[in-house]
Design a protein around this motif. Structure first.
Motif, mmCIF file in Angstrom:
data_model
loop_
_atom_site.group_PDB
_atom_site.id
_atom_site.type_symbol
_atom_site.label_atom_id
_atom_site.label_comp_id
_atom_site.label_asym_id
_atom_site.label_seq_id
_atom_site.Cartn_x
_atom_site.Cartn_y
_atom_site.Cartn_z
ATOM 1 N N SER A 194 0.806 -1.212 0.000
ATOM 2 C CA SER A 194 0.000 0.000 0.000
ATOM 3 C C SER A 194 0.842 1.267 0.000
ATOM 4 O O SER A 194 0.310 2.360 -0.074
ATOM 5 N N VAL A 195 2.149 1.143 0.139
ATOM 6 C CA VAL A 195 3.012 2.318 0.068
ATOM 7 C C VAL A 195 3.117 2.761 -1.386
ATOM 8 O O VAL A 195 3.569 2.010 -2.249
ATOM 9 N N THR A 196 2.700 3.993 -1.671
ATOM 10 C CA THR A 196 2.638 4.518 -3.036
ATOM 11 C C THR A 196 3.789 5.475 -3.296
ATOM 12 O O THR A 196 4.104 6.318 -2.444
ATOM 13 N N ASN A 197 4.406 5.335 -4.447
ATOM 14 C CA ASN A 197 5.453 6.267 -4.855
ATOM 15 C C ASN A 197 4.828 7.542 -5.407
ATOM 16 O O ASN A 197 3.926 7.481 -6.250
ATOM 17 N N VAL A 198 5.295 8.682 -4.932
ATOM 18 C CA VAL A 198 4.792 9.971 -5.408
ATOM 19 C C VAL A 198 5.954 10.928 -5.647
ATOM 20 O O VAL A 198 7.022 10.785 -5.044
#
Length: 311
Positions: A52-56
Protein backbone atom coordinates in the motif's frame (compact mmCIF):
# COMPACT_ATOMS: atom_id res chain seq x y z
CA UNK A 1 -0.37 -62.88 43.01
CA UNK A 2 2.11 -60.25 43.91
CA UNK A 3 3.95 -60.71 40.66
CA UNK A 4 0.73 -60.48 38.66
CA UNK A 5 -0.36 -57.40 40.56
CA UNK A 6 2.98 -55.76 39.99
CA UNK A 7 2.92 -56.51 36.22
CA UNK A 8 -0.60 -55.15 35.93
CA UNK A 9 0.40 -51.95 37.71
CA UNK A 10 3.41 -51.50 35.42
CA UNK A 11 1.29 -52.08 32.34
CA UNK A 12 -1.23 -49.51 33.50
CA UNK A 13 1.54 -46.96 34.02
CA UNK A 14 2.99 -47.55 30.53
CA UNK A 15 -0.42 -47.26 28.93
CA UNK A 16 -1.07 -44.11 30.88
CA UNK A 17 2.20 -42.60 29.64
CA UNK A 18 1.45 -43.62 26.02
CA UNK A 19 -2.09 -42.24 26.14
CA UNK A 20 -0.83 -39.04 27.76
CA UNK A 21 1.81 -38.67 25.05
CA UNK A 22 -0.79 -39.23 22.32
CA UNK A 23 -3.03 -36.61 23.90
CA UNK A 24 -0.19 -34.15 24.12
CA UNK A 25 0.77 -34.66 20.46
CA UNK A 26 -2.85 -34.35 19.38
CA UNK A 27 -3.26 -31.17 21.41
CA UNK A 28 -0.07 -29.77 19.88
CA UNK A 29 -1.32 -30.29 16.33
CA UNK A 30 -4.72 -28.83 17.21
CA UNK A 31 -3.08 -25.72 18.66
CA UNK A 32 -0.79 -25.39 15.63
CA UNK A 33 -3.76 -25.59 13.27
CA UNK A 34 -5.48 -22.88 15.26
CA UNK A 35 -2.45 -20.60 15.25
CA UNK A 36 -1.51 -21.01 11.57
CA UNK A 37 -4.47 -19.02 10.15
CA UNK A 38 -3.64 -16.17 12.54
CA UNK A 39 -0.01 -16.21 11.43
CA UNK A 40 -1.12 -16.34 7.81
CA UNK A 41 -3.49 -13.43 8.38
CA UNK A 42 -0.71 -11.45 10.03
CA UNK A 43 1.58 -12.23 7.12
CA UNK A 44 -1.05 -11.07 4.62
CA UNK A 45 -1.58 -7.88 6.59
CA UNK A 46 2.14 -7.17 6.57
CA UNK A 47 2.31 -7.83 2.83
CA UNK A 48 -0.69 -5.56 2.23
CA UNK A 49 0.90 -2.81 4.29
CA UNK A 50 4.05 -3.05 2.20
CA UNK A 51 2.09 -3.00 -1.07
CA UNK A 52 0.00 0.00 0.00
CA UNK A 53 3.01 2.32 0.07
CA UNK A 54 2.64 4.52 -3.04
CA UNK A 55 5.45 6.27 -4.86
CA UNK A 56 4.79 9.97 -5.41
CA UNK A 57 6.68 12.98 -6.73
CA UNK A 58 6.47 16.23 -4.83
CA UNK A 59 7.22 19.92 -5.23
CA UNK A 60 8.16 21.98 -2.20
CA UNK A 61 6.00 25.08 -1.84
CA UNK A 62 7.89 28.27 -2.60
CA UNK A 63 6.99 31.91 -3.13
CA UNK A 64 7.32 33.27 -6.67
CA UNK A 65 5.49 35.41 -9.23
CA UNK A 66 2.91 34.40 -11.81
CA UNK A 67 1.66 36.04 -15.01
CA UNK A 68 -1.49 35.25 -16.93
CA UNK A 69 -1.54 35.63 -20.71
CA UNK A 70 -4.15 35.85 -23.43
CA UNK A 71 -3.49 34.69 -26.97
CA UNK A 72 -3.80 37.06 -29.89
CA UNK A 73 -3.63 36.12 -33.56
CA UNK A 74 -2.26 38.57 -36.10
CA UNK A 75 -0.35 39.03 -39.34
CA UNK A 76 3.28 39.98 -39.86
CA UNK A 77 3.66 42.91 -42.24
CA UNK A 78 6.42 45.25 -43.30
CA UNK A 79 6.79 48.43 -41.32
CA UNK A 80 6.50 50.27 -44.66
CA UNK A 81 4.43 49.68 -47.79
CA UNK A 82 6.24 48.34 -50.89
CA UNK A 83 7.79 51.02 -53.10
CA UNK A 84 6.44 50.96 -56.67
CA UNK A 85 9.03 51.16 -59.45
CA UNK A 86 8.04 52.78 -62.77
CA UNK A 87 9.54 52.99 -66.24
CA UNK A 88 10.71 56.38 -67.45
CA UNK A 89 9.00 55.93 -70.80
CA UNK A 90 6.01 53.97 -72.10
CA UNK A 91 6.62 51.10 -74.51
CA UNK A 92 7.11 47.34 -74.78
CA UNK A 93 8.96 45.39 -72.12
CA UNK A 94 11.89 43.77 -73.92
CA UNK A 95 13.40 41.96 -70.92
CA UNK A 96 12.79 41.40 -67.21
CA UNK A 97 15.93 40.85 -65.15
CA UNK A 98 14.46 39.90 -61.76
CA UNK A 99 11.93 37.55 -60.24
CA UNK A 100 9.63 37.80 -57.24
CA UNK A 101 11.63 37.26 -54.06
CA UNK A 102 14.91 38.54 -55.50
CA UNK A 103 16.90 41.06 -53.50
CA UNK A 104 17.84 44.21 -55.42
CA UNK A 105 20.03 47.20 -54.70
CA UNK A 106 19.20 50.85 -55.18
CA UNK A 107 20.19 51.86 -58.75
CA UNK A 108 19.96 48.27 -60.06
CA UNK A 109 18.29 47.73 -63.47
CA UNK A 110 15.32 45.38 -63.16
CA UNK A 111 13.90 45.56 -66.73
CA UNK A 112 14.21 47.22 -70.13
CA UNK A 113 11.51 49.00 -72.09
CA UNK A 114 11.61 49.80 -75.82
CA UNK A 115 9.87 52.99 -76.97
CA UNK A 116 10.53 52.41 -80.68
CA UNK A 117 7.98 53.98 -82.96
CA UNK A 118 7.45 53.63 -86.69
CA UNK A 119 10.27 55.44 -88.45
CA UNK A 120 12.25 55.94 -85.25
CA UNK A 121 14.85 53.85 -83.43
CA UNK A 122 15.62 54.33 -79.74
CA UNK A 123 17.90 52.52 -77.37
CA UNK A 124 16.01 50.38 -74.80
CA UNK A 125 15.32 52.35 -71.65
CA UNK A 126 16.33 50.73 -68.36
CA UNK A 127 13.85 50.46 -65.46
CA UNK A 128 15.92 51.25 -62.38
CA UNK A 129 15.03 50.44 -58.74
CA UNK A 130 14.97 53.55 -56.58
CA UNK A 131 15.37 51.56 -53.33
CA UNK A 132 17.10 48.47 -51.96
CA UNK A 133 14.97 45.54 -50.87
CA UNK A 134 13.03 42.46 -51.94
CA UNK A 135 10.94 42.19 -55.10
CA UNK A 136 7.49 41.70 -53.56
CA UNK A 137 5.43 42.09 -56.73
CA UNK A 138 6.31 41.85 -60.40
CA UNK A 139 3.58 43.26 -62.61
CA UNK A 140 5.00 42.79 -66.11
CA UNK A 141 6.42 40.10 -68.37
CA UNK A 142 8.53 40.26 -71.50
CA UNK A 143 6.45 41.51 -74.44
CA UNK A 144 3.95 43.50 -72.33
CA UNK A 145 3.10 47.05 -73.31
CA UNK A 146 3.08 49.48 -70.41
CA UNK A 147 2.44 53.14 -69.80
CA UNK A 148 4.48 55.48 -67.63
CA UNK A 149 1.77 55.26 -64.93
CA UNK A 150 1.96 51.46 -64.56
CA UNK A 151 4.26 50.07 -61.86
CA UNK A 152 6.75 47.53 -63.16
CA UNK A 153 7.44 46.07 -59.71
CA UNK A 154 6.93 46.62 -55.97
CA UNK A 155 10.07 46.59 -53.80
CA UNK A 156 9.79 45.87 -50.09
CA UNK A 157 12.50 47.78 -48.28
CA UNK A 158 14.38 46.31 -45.33
CA UNK A 159 12.67 48.62 -42.86
CA UNK A 160 11.67 46.03 -40.26
CA UNK A 161 8.57 43.97 -39.56
CA UNK A 162 5.57 44.39 -37.31
CA UNK A 163 2.52 42.42 -36.19
CA UNK A 164 -0.97 43.78 -36.66
CA UNK A 165 -3.65 42.32 -34.39
CA UNK A 166 -6.66 43.19 -32.23
CA UNK A 167 -7.16 43.10 -28.46
CA UNK A 168 -10.53 42.52 -26.74
CA UNK A 169 -11.90 45.68 -25.19
CA UNK A 170 -11.69 44.29 -21.63
CA UNK A 171 -7.86 44.29 -21.85
CA UNK A 172 -7.42 47.92 -22.88
CA UNK A 173 -6.37 48.90 -19.34
CA UNK A 174 -3.29 46.63 -19.45
CA UNK A 175 -1.97 47.97 -22.77
CA UNK A 176 1.14 50.08 -22.45
CA UNK A 177 3.44 51.15 -25.26
CA UNK A 178 6.93 49.72 -24.97
CA UNK A 179 5.85 46.51 -23.25
CA UNK A 180 7.21 43.33 -24.87
CA UNK A 181 5.32 40.14 -25.67
CA UNK A 182 6.57 36.76 -26.93
CA UNK A 183 5.14 35.39 -30.16
CA UNK A 184 5.50 32.35 -32.40
CA UNK A 185 4.80 31.50 -36.05
CA UNK A 186 3.58 28.24 -37.57
CA UNK A 187 6.65 27.82 -39.75
CA UNK A 188 9.00 27.70 -36.73
CA UNK A 189 6.89 26.59 -33.73
CA UNK A 190 9.98 25.89 -31.62
CA UNK A 191 11.25 29.48 -31.91
CA UNK A 192 10.02 32.25 -29.62
CA UNK A 193 10.33 35.80 -30.99
CA UNK A 194 9.76 39.11 -29.22
CA UNK A 195 7.50 42.00 -30.19
CA UNK A 196 7.29 45.45 -28.61
CA UNK A 197 3.94 47.28 -28.47
CA UNK A 198 4.41 50.32 -30.71
CA UNK A 199 0.89 51.43 -31.66
CA UNK A 200 -2.55 51.45 -30.00
CA UNK A 201 -5.54 52.52 -32.09
CA UNK A 202 -7.39 55.57 -30.73
CA UNK A 203 -10.86 54.00 -31.10
CA UNK A 204 -12.61 50.71 -30.37
CA UNK A 205 -14.19 48.77 -33.22
CA UNK A 206 -17.85 48.69 -32.15
CA UNK A 207 -18.65 45.69 -34.36
CA UNK A 208 -16.03 43.42 -32.74
CA UNK A 209 -15.45 45.23 -29.42
CA UNK A 210 -11.71 45.13 -30.06
CA UNK A 211 -8.94 47.67 -30.44
CA UNK A 212 -6.19 47.46 -33.05
CA UNK A 213 -2.56 47.30 -31.97
CA UNK A 214 0.84 46.86 -33.62
CA UNK A 215 3.97 45.22 -32.22
CA UNK A 216 7.39 45.90 -33.75
CA UNK A 217 9.51 42.78 -34.12
CA UNK A 218 12.51 43.08 -31.79
CA UNK A 219 15.88 41.34 -31.87
CA UNK A 220 16.51 38.33 -34.06
CA UNK A 221 13.69 37.99 -36.59
CA UNK A 222 15.46 35.28 -38.57
CA UNK A 223 13.00 33.38 -40.75
CA UNK A 224 10.17 35.91 -40.44
CA UNK A 225 8.60 37.43 -43.52
CA UNK A 226 5.54 39.49 -44.38
CA UNK A 227 2.33 37.50 -44.65
CA UNK A 228 3.13 35.02 -41.87
CA UNK A 229 0.53 34.39 -39.14
CA UNK A 230 1.72 35.17 -35.61
CA UNK A 231 0.42 34.00 -32.24
CA UNK A 232 1.11 36.63 -29.58
CA UNK A 233 1.04 36.01 -25.81
CA UNK A 234 -0.11 39.25 -24.20
CA UNK A 235 0.36 39.57 -20.42
CA UNK A 236 -2.96 40.62 -18.87
CA UNK A 237 -2.39 40.08 -15.12
CA UNK A 238 0.52 39.43 -12.76
CA UNK A 239 0.90 38.56 -9.08
CA UNK A 240 4.05 38.30 -6.96
CA UNK A 241 5.06 36.82 -3.60
CA UNK A 242 2.58 33.94 -3.79
CA UNK A 243 3.04 30.18 -3.57
CA UNK A 244 2.56 28.61 -6.99
CA UNK A 245 2.05 24.97 -7.94
CA UNK A 246 1.63 23.02 -11.16
CA UNK A 247 -2.02 23.12 -12.21
CA UNK A 248 -2.13 19.31 -12.20
CA UNK A 249 -1.32 19.21 -8.46
CA UNK A 250 -4.60 20.93 -7.54
CA UNK A 251 -7.80 18.87 -7.57
CA UNK A 252 -11.40 19.83 -6.87
CA UNK A 253 -14.47 18.34 -5.24
CA UNK A 254 -17.79 19.74 -4.02
CA UNK A 255 -16.03 21.32 -1.04
CA UNK A 256 -13.42 23.20 -3.08
CA UNK A 257 -9.82 22.95 -4.28
CA UNK A 258 -7.38 20.67 -2.49
CA UNK A 259 -3.86 19.23 -2.65
CA UNK A 260 -2.07 16.36 -0.95
CA UNK A 261 0.67 17.33 1.49
CA UNK A 262 3.24 14.71 2.55
CA UNK A 263 4.29 14.69 6.21
CA UNK A 264 6.22 11.83 7.78
CA UNK A 265 5.49 9.47 4.90
CA UNK A 266 1.71 10.05 5.09
CA UNK A 267 -0.30 12.06 2.53
CA UNK A 268 -2.83 14.52 3.89
CA UNK A 269 -5.71 16.00 1.93
CA UNK A 270 -5.51 19.77 2.38
CA UNK A 271 -8.06 22.31 1.12
CA UNK A 272 -6.54 25.49 -0.29
CA UNK A 273 -7.63 28.84 -1.67
CA UNK A 274 -6.49 29.36 -5.26
CA UNK A 275 -5.87 32.51 -7.27
CA UNK A 276 -4.41 33.43 -10.66
CA UNK A 277 -4.14 30.54 -13.10
CA UNK A 278 -1.99 30.76 -16.24
CA UNK A 279 -2.99 27.31 -17.50
CA UNK A 280 0.23 25.65 -16.33
CA UNK A 281 0.66 26.94 -12.79
CA UNK A 282 -1.77 28.29 -10.23
CA UNK A 283 -1.37 30.66 -7.28
CA UNK A 284 -2.16 29.32 -3.78
CA UNK A 285 -3.46 32.14 -1.60
CA UNK A 286 -3.95 30.18 1.64
CA UNK A 287 -3.80 26.66 3.05
CA UNK A 288 -0.11 25.98 2.41
CA UNK A 289 3.09 26.96 4.13
CA UNK A 290 6.42 27.55 2.44
CA UNK A 291 8.55 24.41 2.29
CA UNK A 292 5.71 21.88 2.56
CA UNK A 293 5.92 18.90 0.18
CA UNK A 294 2.97 18.80 -2.21
CA UNK A 295 2.22 15.77 -4.37
CA UNK A 296 2.48 16.64 -8.06
CA UNK A 297 2.26 13.11 -9.48
CA UNK A 298 1.28 9.72 -8.12
CA UNK A 299 -1.94 8.19 -6.78
CA UNK A 300 -2.06 9.80 -3.34
CA UNK A 301 -5.06 9.63 -1.00
CA UNK A 302 -5.88 11.00 2.43
CA UNK A 303 -4.00 9.10 5.13
CA UNK A 304 -2.13 6.83 2.70
CA UNK A 305 1.46 5.79 3.18
CA UNK A 306 3.64 7.29 0.46
CA UNK A 307 7.27 7.30 -0.55
CA UNK A 308 8.76 10.37 -2.21
CA UNK A 309 10.68 9.66 -5.39
CA UNK A 310 12.24 11.95 -7.97
CA UNK A 311 9.97 13.00 -10.82
Amino acid sequence: MNKEGHSSSLFDRVMTIIITAICLVTAFFIIMNILKPEEKTLSIRMENNEESVTNVSVEYAQYSSLTSYTRLYGDIVSCEEPVDIYADVPGKVTSVLVRKGDMVEKGQTIAYVSQNKAGYSYQDSPVISTVSGEVLTLNVAQGDNITASEAVAGILTDSGLKIQTEVPERYIAVLEKGETSPFTVRSYPERVYKGRLSYIAPVVDTSTRTIGIELSVEGDGDGLMPGMAATVSLAVKSVSDVITLPRSAVEEDISGSYVYVVTGGISEKRYVETGLDDGERIAILSGLNEGEAVVVSGAASDGASVQIVEA
